[in-house]
Structures are given as C-alpha cells and as structure tokens.
Write an enzyme that holds these catalytic residues in place. Structure first.
Site, PDB file in Angstrom:
ATOM      1  N   ASP A 111      -1.334  -8.932   5.256  1.00 56.20           N
ATOM      2  CA  ASP A 111      -1.240  -8.159   4.009  1.00 56.20           C
ATOM      3  C   ASP A 111      -2.576  -8.219   3.273  1.00 56.20           C
ATOM      4  OD1 ASP A 111      -0.461  -6.946   1.641  1.00 56.20           O
ATOM      5  OD2 ASP A 111       0.980  -8.501   1.066  1.00 56.20           O
ATOM      6  N   SER A 142       3.072  -0.746   1.405  1.00 53.78           N
ATOM      7  CA  SER A 142       3.229  -1.456   0.129  1.00 53.78           C
ATOM      8  C   SER A 142       3.139  -0.440  -0.998  1.00 53.78           C
ATOM      9  CB  SER A 142       2.120  -2.501  -0.024  1.00 53.78           C
ATOM     10  OG  SER A 142       1.939  -2.796  -1.395  1.00 53.78           O
ATOM     11  N   MET A 172      -1.811 -13.812   4.290  1.00 53.80           N
ATOM     12  CA  MET A 172      -2.555 -12.957   3.358  1.00 53.80           C
ATOM     13  C   MET A 172      -3.989 -12.813   3.865  1.00 53.80           C
ATOM     14  SD  MET A 172      -0.476 -11.938   1.032  1.00 53.80           S
ATOM     15  CE  MET A 172      -1.708 -11.019   0.093  1.00 53.80           C
ATOM     16  N   MET A 230       4.839  -9.251  -9.086  1.00 51.97           N
ATOM     17  CA  MET A 230       3.813 -10.141  -9.676  1.00 51.97           C
ATOM     18  C   MET A 230       4.137 -10.401 -11.135  1.00 51.97           C
ATOM     19  SD  MET A 230       0.437  -8.168  -8.293  1.00 51.97           S
ATOM     20  CE  MET A 230       0.267  -7.656  -6.582  1.00 51.97           C
ATOM     21  N   MET A 271       5.338 -12.806  -5.719  1.00 50.36           N
ATOM     22  CA  MET A 271       4.120 -13.460  -6.222  1.00 50.36           C
ATOM     23  C   MET A 271       4.385 -13.868  -7.665  1.00 50.36           C
ATOM     24  SD  MET A 271       1.341 -10.924  -4.465  1.00 50.36           S
ATOM     25  CE  MET A 271       2.504  -9.584  -4.330  1.00 50.36           C
ATOM     26  N   HIS A 304       7.449  -2.516   1.525  1.00 47.37           N
ATOM     27  CA  HIS A 304       6.960  -3.784   0.977  1.00 47.37           C
ATOM     28  C   HIS A 304       6.818  -3.642  -0.539  1.00 47.37           C
ATOM     29  CE1 HIS A 304       4.482  -7.518   1.433  1.00 47.37           C
ATOM     30  NE2 HIS A 304       3.818  -7.032   0.394  1.00 47.37           N
ATOM     31  N   ASP A 321       5.777  -5.446  -3.947  1.00 45.93           N
ATOM     32  CA  ASP A 321       4.978  -6.557  -4.482  1.00 45.93           C
ATOM     33  C   ASP A 321       5.395  -6.883  -5.908  1.00 45.93           C
ATOM     34  OD1 ASP A 321       3.015  -7.225  -2.409  1.00 45.93           O
ATOM     35  OD2 ASP A 321       2.375  -5.142  -2.644  1.00 45.93           O
ATOM     36  N   HIS A 348       8.011  -9.171  -1.827  1.00 43.49           N
ATOM     37  CA  HIS A 348       6.941 -10.172  -1.783  1.00 43.49           C
ATOM     38  C   HIS A 348       6.840 -10.812  -3.157  1.00 43.49           C
ATOM     39  CE1 HIS A 348       2.351 -10.936  -0.918  1.00 43.49           C
ATOM     40  NE2 HIS A 348       3.018 -12.043  -1.207  1.00 43.49           N
TER      41      HIS A 348
HETATM   42  C1  DX5 Z   1      -1.754  -7.812  -2.709  1.00 43.74           C
HETATM   43  C2  DX5 Z   1      -0.434  -7.287  -2.225  1.00 43.74           C
HETATM   44  C3  DX5 Z   1      -0.552  -6.261  -1.175  1.00 43.74           C
HETATM   45  C4  DX5 Z   1      -1.276  -5.013  -1.607  1.00 43.74           C
HETATM   46  C5  DX5 Z   1      -2.114  -4.577  -0.456  1.00 43.74           C
HETATM   47  O1  DX5 Z   1      -1.561  -8.960  -3.443  1.00 43.74           O
HETATM   48  O2  DX5 Z   1       0.359  -8.343  -1.714  1.00 43.74           O
HETATM   49  O3  DX5 Z   1       0.705  -5.962  -0.581  1.00 43.74           O
HETATM   50  O4  DX5 Z   1      -0.440  -3.948  -1.955  1.00 43.74           O
HETATM   51  O5  DX5 Z   1      -2.904  -3.518  -0.854  1.00 43.74           O
HETATM   52  P1  DX5 Z   1      -4.091  -2.977   0.064  1.00 43.74           P
HETATM   53  O6  DX5 Z   1      -3.464  -2.471   1.319  1.00 43.74           O
HETATM   54  O7  DX5 Z   1      -4.732  -1.930  -0.758  1.00 43.74           O
HETATM   55  O8  DX5 Z   1      -5.010  -4.151   0.328  1.00 43.74           O
HETATM   56 ZN    ZN Z   2       2.173  -7.879  -0.646  1.00 45.55          ZN
END
Ligand code: DX5
Ligand code: ZN
Length: 226
Positions: free
Chosen positions: A178, A11, A140, A40, A71, A36, A38, A69
């Site tokens: 994740d 990620s 998650m 947001m 969010m 991956h 993310d 992903h």
């Molecule tokens: C959190 C993300 C993850 C995040 C994980 O909301 O969806 O993908 O990057 O980070 P680590 O591996 O540090 O928990």
């Molecule tokens: Zn993620």
C-alpha cells in the site's frame, strides 16, 4: 507471480467524494477485487479521512469486500461500529497496539477477516507470531497518512522476506502492499511477492478514467514480471 493472481484493491482516499458511488461502481465494473477504505484519526497518522458512515453508504452500492485500513489510535473501540456499517475485513497496525493478538481475535469473533499492517520502519520479524492468525499481511510501501507519496524501494527486501515467511507459516495468506503503486512500482512489488496491490491516486487521479488506469496497471504487471 502471474497477473492472474494479482488482486487490485482501489483505495478510495483519492476518489472524488461527490461522485463516490459512481467511482466505486466503475472500479467494480473494471474488475477490482476489493475496496480499500482508509480510516485516519489525526492521531495515529497526521491526517483525518473518513469513518463508518462512508462504509455504510458504500455497502448499499457494491458487492465488493470493503476492507477497512484502521489508521487510528484505538481500533478496538470502533470495530463494532464498522462491522454494523458493513466492513468485511480489517487491516490493523502492529505499531502502537500492545494487544494486537486481542484485536485480531476480536475481529475474528465478529465474524470478519483480519489482516496485520507494518510500517516501512518496522521489521518483518514482528509478524512471525501473529501470522497464523491472520488472512492478510499489508506491508506499507509509504509512511501511512497520505496518498500521492513516492514508493519506498527500501521496502522491497522486506516484501520478499514476508513472502518467504508466509510460504513457511501461512500459505494462502494474502500479501498486500500500500502506497506509491503505479505502472513502474507495481511490477517490482509483484516480483518481490505481493499478490494484492492497494492503489489510490494512480487509479482515481487518472485523467483517462479509473477503468483505463486499472487496465494500464494490469498490463504493466504482465510486462514487468514476464
Ligand atoms: C496511505 C493509505 C493508502 C493511500 C495510497 O496511508 O493507506 O491506502 O490511499 O495512496 P497512493 O496509491 O496514492 O499512494
Ligand atoms: Zn491504506
């Protein structure tokens, strides 16, 4: 489940954005299975991160699948933009989506792969009806929004339950986890049935470099599940 079938999905949330292309090339060389991304929006989760321009830039420098992903409060609104930028597949949350079936089918109509995500407090049972339509389930293992959080061990029985559901309803569907993945938690998630590990800080935050971090994760999975 052996190490050979466990896929690593770095990620980039915890990457150094001034060296993003370089870092993605490094994880590709080190055998990452997919990237991956993310996304947001500060509403769906209490944090903002990145949008389609990052995907567009990465598309030019990697052959790996860019898994997005989502969010964000209204994923449907942004699907086309991310597809044009180069996203290969989407992970969309069950939470807050009253039309999940429609979203999943929009993604498929765009010719992309669709996965469904459930948060730590969401039961596995909500997956039953959507499972036949998706390629991937993401459980998650932290509350979404931030990297560097601690793996929630309470999600392990749910991972086992989702694995059973996949074997019953959609064999071949990926089961990803994740959040909080490191050398200690990766073997637990794999033993519970996960075959895709999303990992951010343990890879991009490693002082030994991303390649070494991925190797350590693989070794931990082999040792921990032997
Ligand atoms: C959190 C993300 C993850 C995040 C994980 O909301 O969806 O993908 O990057 O980070 P680590 O591996 O540090 O928990
Ligand atoms: Zn993620």
């Amino acid at each position: 489940m052996g190490n050979d079938v466990v896929k690593l999905a770095p990620s980039i949330l915890d990457a150094d954005f001034a060296r993003l292309g370089e870092q993605v090339a490094e994880v590709e060389r080190a055998g990452a299975d997919r990237i991956h991304v993310d996304v947001m929006d500060g509403h769906f989760v209490p944090n903002i991160s990145m949008g389609a321009p990052i995907v567009q830039s990465l598309r030019r420098i990697t052959r790996l699948a860019l898994v997005t992903h989502m969010m964000i409060s209204d994923p449907d609104f942004f699907l086309e933009e991310f597809v044009e930028a180069g996203s290969d597949s989407f992970l969309v949350h069950w939470e807050g989506n009253n039309n999940l079936h429609r979203t999943v089918h929009r993604i498929k109509a765009l010719g992309k792969r669709a996965g469904v995500v459930i948060n730590p407090a969401t039961p596995a049972a909500v997956l039953e009806e959507i499972l036949p339509d998706v390629d991937q389930v993401l459980v998650m293992t932290v509350d979404p929004g931030f990297g560097h959080q601690a793996f929630l061990h309470t999600t392990l029985p749910k991972i086992r339950c989702v694995r059973q559901m996949i074997e019953r309803i959609k064999p071949g569907c990926d089961l990803a986890v994740d959040g909080g993945i490191n050398e200690a938690t990766a073997p637990l998630a794999v033993a519970a049935g996960a075959n895709v590990l999303v990992a951010g800080s343990v890879i991009f935050g490693s002082s030994e470099g991303v390649g070494a971090a991925m190797e350590q994760l693989r070794t931990a999975i082999i040792d921990g599940t032997r």
